[in-house]
Design an enzyme around this catalytic site. Structure first.
Site, PDB file in Angstrom:
ATOM      1  N   TYR A   1       0.872  -1.183   0.000  1.00 56.91           N
ATOM      2  CA  TYR A   1       0.000   0.000   0.000  1.00 56.91           C
ATOM      3  C   TYR A   1       0.904   1.226   0.000  1.00 56.91           C
ATOM      4  O   TYR A   1       1.578   1.503   0.987  1.00 56.91           O
ATOM      5  CB  TYR A   1      -0.907  -0.066   1.236  1.00 56.91           C
TER       6      TYR A   1
ATOM      7  N   LYS B   1      -1.723  -1.543  -3.764  1.00 58.79           N
ATOM      8  CA  LYS B   1      -2.640  -0.418  -3.895  1.00 58.79           C
ATOM      9  C   LYS B   1      -1.795   0.832  -4.078  1.00 58.79           C
ATOM     10  O   LYS B   1      -0.991   1.179  -3.219  1.00 58.79           O
ATOM     11  CB  LYS B   1      -3.528  -0.255  -2.663  1.00 58.79           C
TER      12      LYS B   1
END
Length: 293
Positions: free
Chosen positions: A132, A160
């Protein structure tokens, strides 16, 4: 493979700043009914203001409310690998579909340090781990070469990207094309349709808290091969994003916009910005312009 949307779900609070689990469950139901999956304890979920115990209890409540009707990813990332690992093991025990690990914040990390951080967590759990990246908030950035190195780990399933730069997202998508099974999820809400067209597995959206059906509409249209409808829905999503985020810090504005639609979500924990009547009027005007009041 069909694309999918996750909403970075808000965490609802009562007036005394305790988590309101009933209100949070209601937001889960709203998203699942719209056709979206859930990411909890992320940036839009005020994760940095939650205690260890709250994150564990919150994740349990979300998984219980979803009851297998959608996929659930939870963010375990903390500054130190030690606490990140403890959280990840708890989420592994609860049973989620993915564990996101935001880059360490406050602690400046080298790329080698990031490899050790993510690999240690991925080694310790059975649940797939997702990198992330959100450098504007953490001051640590996963370089594309580092993402490629980590993609070779058997339990790191994807990334992400919340950096906001199309160039970086393109580089991550390149890793996804080179490494089978490495899924790239777009974070920037103005790039949802573009990212799907360029090979993303889907998106993880904060703005979807306010516009769940529009977000789901982009994904559904794309999966059905209706590029014109996906583009139309993306134009609405992008325009709303531009109007709302022009007022200030995006996660706070998402929460406030949702509050003005449904006061049960509560405010964010302090020291987040206090409600501003003048700003509220501007937000209300934007909501009205998009038929959200």
């Amino acid at each position: 493979m069909a694309k999918e949307a996750f909403v970075a779900l808000v965490t609802c609070f009562s007036d005394n700043e305790e988590i309101d689990y009933a209100a949070t469950r209601a937001q889960v139901r709203r998203q699942v009914e719209a056709g979206n999956n859930i990411m909890c304890a992320g940036t839009n979920g005020d994760f940095s203001a939650l205690t260890f115990e709250e994150k564990v209890k919150l994740t349990g409540a979300v998984v219980d409310e979803v009851a297998g009707r959608a996929r659930v990813i939870v963010n375990a990332g903390m500054p130190a690998t030690f606490e990140t690992l403890k959280l990840a093991r708890e989420f592994d025990r609860i049973g989620v579909d993915g564990i996101a690990v935001i880059t360490p914040f406050f602690i400046q990390a080298t790329q080698d340090g990031l490899v050790r951080h993510f690999s240690t967590v991925a080694d310790a759990v059975k649940t797939p781990v997702y990198l992330y990246d959100i450098p504007a908030r953490t001051q640590n950035h996963i370089e594309p070469a580092t993402a490629k190195a980590l993609a070779a780990h058997g339990n790191i399933a994807g990334i992400k990207d919340s950096g906001g730069a199309q160039e970086t997202l393109e580089a991550y998508l390149g890793v996804g094309r080179e490494v089978p099974g490495f899924a790239v999820y777009s974070g920037p809400d103005h790039l949802v349709h573009w990212s799907l067209q360029n090979g993303a597995a889907g998106c993880i959206s904060g703005l979807g808290n306010v516009m769940p059906k529009v977000l789901a509409g982009i994904i559904a249209a794309f999966n059905a091969g209706d590029e014109a409808e996906a583009a139309r829905q993306q134009a609405i999503f992008g325009a709303f994003r531009k109007d709302l985020y022009a007022l200030g810090y995006p996660p706070a504005l998402v929460k406030r916009a949702l509050f003005l639609m449904d006061p049960s979500v509560g405010a964010s924990r302090q020291p987040a910005l206090l409600p501003d009547p003048a700003q509220d009027e501007k937000i209300r005007a934007i909501l009205a312009a998009y038929g959200l009041t």
